[in-house]
Motif scaffolding. Structure first.
Motif, PDB file in Angstrom:
ATOM      1  N   HIS A  79       5.698  -1.245   2.390  1.00 39.78           N
ATOM      2  CA  HIS A  79       4.461  -0.456   2.856  1.00 39.78           C
ATOM      3  C   HIS A  79       4.694   0.292   4.170  1.00 39.78           C
ATOM      4  CE1 HIS A  79       4.273  -4.494   4.601  1.00 39.78           C
ATOM      5  NE2 HIS A  79       3.552  -4.201   5.648  1.00 39.78           N
ATOM      6  N   HIS A  81       3.670  -0.254   7.446  1.00 33.07           N
ATOM      7  CA  HIS A  81       3.951  -0.797   8.762  1.00 33.07           C
ATOM      8  C   HIS A  81       5.164  -0.713   9.557  1.00 33.07           C
ATOM      9  CE1 HIS A  81      -0.034  -3.532   8.067  1.00 33.07           C
ATOM     10  NE2 HIS A  81      -0.363  -2.420   8.790  1.00 33.07           N
ATOM     11  N   ASP A  83       7.037  -2.658  10.914  1.00 31.48           N
ATOM     12  CA  ASP A  83       7.576  -3.685  11.036  1.00 31.48           C
ATOM     13  C   ASP A  83       8.399  -3.957   9.612  1.00 31.48           C
ATOM     14  OD1 ASP A  83       5.259  -4.424   9.911  1.00 31.48           O
ATOM     15  OD2 ASP A  83       5.781  -6.534  10.626  1.00 31.48           O
ATOM     16  N   HIS A  84       8.148  -2.993   8.874  1.00 31.42           N
ATOM     17  CA  HIS A  84       8.670  -2.935   7.553  1.00 31.42           C
ATOM     18  C   HIS A  84       9.235  -1.404   7.227  1.00 31.42           C
ATOM     19  CE1 HIS A  84       6.950  -6.559   5.718  1.00 31.42           C
ATOM     20  NE2 HIS A  84       6.347  -6.469   6.804  1.00 31.42           N
ATOM     21  N   HIS A 147      -3.246  -4.968   1.355  1.00 30.34           N
ATOM     22  CA  HIS A 147      -2.523  -5.493   2.727  1.00 30.34           C
ATOM     23  C   HIS A 147      -3.452  -4.455   3.473  1.00 30.34           C
ATOM     24  CE1 HIS A 147      -0.301  -6.700   5.533  1.00 30.34           C
ATOM     25  NE2 HIS A 147       0.592  -5.654   5.736  1.00 30.34           N
ATOM     26  N   ASP A 169       3.937  -7.743   2.359  1.00 34.47           N
ATOM     27  CA  ASP A 169       2.934  -8.382   3.124  1.00 34.47           C
ATOM     28  C   ASP A 169       1.449  -8.192   2.181  1.00 34.47           C
ATOM     29  OD1 ASP A 169       4.523  -8.614   5.251  1.00 34.47           O
ATOM     30  OD2 ASP A 169       3.432  -7.311   6.444  1.00 34.47           O
ATOM     31  N   GLU A 351       3.832  -8.419  14.991  1.00 36.58           N
ATOM     32  CA  GLU A 351       3.909  -7.222  14.139  1.00 36.58           C
ATOM     33  C   GLU A 351       3.659  -5.830  14.799  1.00 36.58           C
ATOM     34  OE1 GLU A 351       2.457  -8.041   9.847  1.00 36.58           O
ATOM     35  OE2 GLU A 351       1.381  -9.417  11.181  1.00 36.58           O
TER      36      GLU A 351
HETATM   37 ZN   LIG Z   1       2.145  -5.286   6.957  1.00 34.07          ZN
END
Ligand SMILES: [Zn+2]
Length: 426
Positions: A79, A81, A83-84, A147, A169, A351
């Protein structure tokens, strides 16, 4: 941290015993896949602040904040975000980057391209092949999850030796399910547990996120969240209400827009990213019929000026992203005193890397009444039992949590087995 199952090596390079920055490499003698390549914000904050900003993307890599993902020519992103998704700037030309939805990715990435700070490195260089994760030739099966970023996927991967499910997530419910189940179903025709059962999948190793096992404050359950927003709207009926939202939390944004409509108020969007993302959501899912925006670089809705809003504050709800509210308040000064701010946060601090103290001081100085609500993008610890009963994994590797051993103890109590790292792990 390295784990072995049969002849497959599962290397959780980032995201083990920490929240955010997932980077997972799964390989056997024939195949290799990479899942996510996120930014480790907990580490980012150790080196940078307002005065000290990253000087280039390579520096982030040297400091261990982003991974060595240029060593791989194919990466699957669960996804969007950061942090991914991470910093895409350093990927090699010719890399295949599988993203959750190509159209959404293109709208999402646009403002980063024009950014004047380090976030400009988030966007990929020309020559990286951005592709839709559903078009990966059946190597990896994306399973839709809910999410706080839309769309989001768990990734199911069978390399012929081991069957692995990487959860990414996810949460099991959101206010939208309760407010408008039709709209919810248009957004998600299926979610993880339904699809997993329907497809009759089996899993040897489950890499499962456990963000809420280590959260300092528990997030609100969906029906409490709805009740609380209703209370705030009713009690402050004559005041100007301003809501800060995350533009890619589609279910969260849709829920708040529905309540705004039910209360007979009109939404006004502020900030380019929110204007563009809301316009995209609206074209796909028809979230609002009447809406305005403030003057901006992007114009997608009818323009309204601040004067009009101050003349009849009870008619409007301003939707914006954090930071913008403070600028708005500073410009209007006295006129906005007594206004109400609903600040929605979905993710834990690790995050996103936000500092809420400064915001709070400003809100107080500007005379705003602040409600800070957290609607989680993650499942609750008590929901893990149900998740495991559906997935029935042989081994579990907890990731995206600071409470790894707590999760393992709990998982054992439920009758499942936690994977132990191999002997010569990092
Ligand atoms: Zn996330």
């Amino acid at each position: 941290m390295e784990f072995n199952y049969n002849n497959t090596k599962i290397n959780v390079k980032q995201g083990f015993n920490e929240i955010g920055g997932n980077f997972i490499i799964i390989e056997n003698k024939d195949n290799k896949v990479v899942f996510d390549q996120g930014i480790r914000f907990s580490r980012f904050k150790k080196f940078y602040n307002v005065n000290i900003q990253p000087s280039n993307a390579l520096e982030l890599r040297k400091l261990g904040i982003i991974p060595q993902s240029d060593e791989f020519n194919k990466i699957f992103i669960s996804h969007l975000h950061l942090d991914h998704l991470g910093v895409l700037h350093l990927l090699n030309v010719g890399t295949s980057l599988y993203v959750p939805d190509k159209d959404i990715f293109n709208v999402f990435i646009e403002p980063y391209k024009e950014s004047s700070n380090w976030t400009a490195y988030v966007s990929p260089p020309i020559g990286v092949n951005v592709m839709d994760i559903r078009d990966n030739g059946n190597e990896v099966l994306p399973l839709s999850v809910e999410h706080s970023a839309y769309p989001a996927y768990s990734l199911y991967y069978n390399n012929g030796d081991t069957r692995i499910l990487y959860s990414g997530d996810f949460r099991l419910s959101s206010p939208l399910r309760f407010l408008d189940s039709d709209l919810h179903n248009r957004i998600h025709d299926k979610t993880l547990l339904e699809e997993y059962g329907e497809k009759g999948l089996d899993t040897d190793v489950l890499l499962v996120e456990g963000t809420n096992f280590s959260s300092a404050t528990s997030p609100m359950q969906p029906h409490y969240f709805i009740e609380q927003i209703n209370n705030i709207f009713d009690s402050h009926n004559n005041s100007l209400i301003m809501i800060s939202v995350d533009p890619i939390d589609l279910e969260g944004l849709a829920s708040l827009l529905l309540i705004t409509k039910m209360k007979g108020k009109i939404p006004v969007f502020s900030g380019r990213r929110l204007i563009e993302m809301t316009n995209l959501w609206n074209s796909k899912f028809q979230l609002v019929d009447t809406a305005y925006q403030f003057e901006d670089k992007s114009i997608e809705f009818n323009i309204i000026d601040e004067e009009e809003i101050l003349n009849s504050p009870q008619d409007y709800v301003i939707f914006t992203v954090k930071g913008n509210l403070i600028n708005f308040g500073r410009r209007l000064s006295d006129a906005s005193k007594g206004s109400v701010i609903i600040s929605i946060s979905t993710e834990s601090k690790a995050e996103s890397g936000e500092d809420e103290n400064v915001e709070d001081n400003w809100y107080r100085a500007l005379g705003f009444i602040i409600y800070r609500l957290r609607m989680s993008g993650h499942y609750y610890p008590y929901e893990l039992k149900n998740i495991l009963e559906t997935i029935k994994p042989k081994k579990i590797i907890p990731i995206h949590t600071e409470a790894t051993s707590v999760m393992c103890e709990y998982v054992k109590k439920l009758g499942y087995s936690c994977a132990s790292p191999s002997y010569n792990s990092e």
